[in-house]
Write an enzyme that holds these catalytic residues in place. Sequence first.
Site, PDB file in Angstrom:
ATOM      1  N   ALA A 141      87.351  96.194  74.701  1.00  0.00           N
ATOM      2  CA  ALA A 141      87.665  96.015  73.277  1.00  0.00           C
ATOM      3  C   ALA A 141      89.160  95.738  73.138  1.00  0.00           C
ATOM      4  CB  ALA A 141      87.232  97.231  72.467  1.00  0.00           C
ATOM      5  N   LEU A 142      89.617  94.742  73.875  1.00  0.00           N
ATOM      6  CA  LEU A 142      91.055  94.499  74.015  1.00  0.00           C
ATOM      7  C   LEU A 142      91.692  94.024  72.720  1.00  0.00           C
ATOM      8  CD1 LEU A 142      91.167  92.727  77.502  1.00  0.00           C
ATOM      9  CD2 LEU A 142      91.199  95.166  76.971  1.00  0.00           C
TER      10      LEU A 142
ATOM     11  N   GLY B  47     100.147 102.507  78.042  1.00  0.00           N
ATOM     12  CA  GLY B  47     100.842 102.491  76.774  1.00  0.00           C
ATOM     13  C   GLY B  47     101.239 103.890  76.330  1.00  0.00           C
TER      14      GLY B  47
ATOM     15  N   HIS C 295      96.863  95.967  74.495  1.00  0.00           N
ATOM     16  CA  HIS C 295      96.455  95.784  75.888  1.00  0.00           C
ATOM     17  C   HIS C 295      97.127  94.550  76.493  1.00  0.00           C
ATOM     18  CE1 HIS C 295      92.741  97.990  74.368  1.00  0.00           C
ATOM     19  NE2 HIS C 295      93.142  98.744  75.379  1.00  0.00           N
TER      20      HIS C 295
ATOM     21  N   SER D 160      94.794  99.993  68.273  1.00  0.00           N
ATOM     22  CA  SER D 160      93.799 100.794  68.981  1.00  0.00           C
ATOM     23  C   SER D 160      92.450 100.115  68.854  1.00  0.00           C
ATOM     24  CB  SER D 160      93.724 102.207  68.392  1.00  0.00           C
ATOM     25  OG  SER D 160      92.616 102.918  68.913  1.00  0.00           O
TER      26      SER D 160
END
Length: 333
Positions: A63-64, A178, A68, A216
Amino acid sequence: MTELIVARTPEELCAHLAQRVGQAEARNLAAVEQRRAAGQTEEDVAPEAPRVATVGLVPTMGALHEGHLSLVRHALAETDRVVVTLFVNPRQFNNPADLAAYPRTEDADAAMLEPLGVHVLYVPDGVDMYPEGFATTVSVAGVSEGLCGAFRPGHFDGVATVVAKLLIQTAADRAFFGEKDFQQLMVVRRMVSDLDLPTRIVACGTVREEDGLAMSSRNRRLSAEERILARALPDALFRAAGAIGAGSDVKATLAQARDAILAGGFRAVEYLELRDEASLAPVNSLGNVPTRILAAAWLGDVRLIDNVEVIRATTVDISARDAVAQGRRVTTV
């Protein structure tokens, strides 16, 4: 453009990564031939010892988003071959409903990665990661306790276990994480240090939307109305960090921040604390050690986390939008 290779088993991953030694030798020999063709002496063109290509790892659950991709760009800039992993790790979910709701978007993720020049997308399944009889858990004490660890029992054991396996499987020289998941970052750093794993953990700053919300994968589960309300979380954190950095009372400021988050539309605040950045020990007043405000809160059925560094400042009133405009905490540390 570098072709994106998809590996689905540890054996396929190993086969693709093993090519890096041969490629380094080939580049070295090609350079020798170029120098020989230019008329240099045999002594000048003697081949150097082959340099093994460095491997950069970006672990994800898919779910980039742009956060990311920023990690991927850092990895591409610092290492020769980049492996992005996509594995929704069941061992770090203490809530089955949360695991079931986590988005799976492999095709879209691959389409985002290929133009960047990622070398390998590693997509193992649960059977390969945790085969029958798997009986080992990596558990990190200290930095895993409190904060998310208090509300998600077993979560960081699952994180440490899967990250350890991925570091070993990829033989990564560097792994990129991150700062948005700051406690996770500290858990991974402690694990790598304690187990003498030969991987450098690279922390990369939180990437935020224009209104300050930390990027997110969970954000896509917010309704349109909730997405607007979500900015109350970073706004409250940045204002609290500014106030504490300017000398305001820690306890009173954090209480005001909690009230602001709830008034902004969140239904519950799990935690909102000032912590020592290195040890994650609770801090009651601003001293000489770097500190952060860390928080987790529920907006509808979505749990959001965030954290903000406290910087000694003369300006108290800073919003999340202002912080993004100033470029605070969005670069590699």
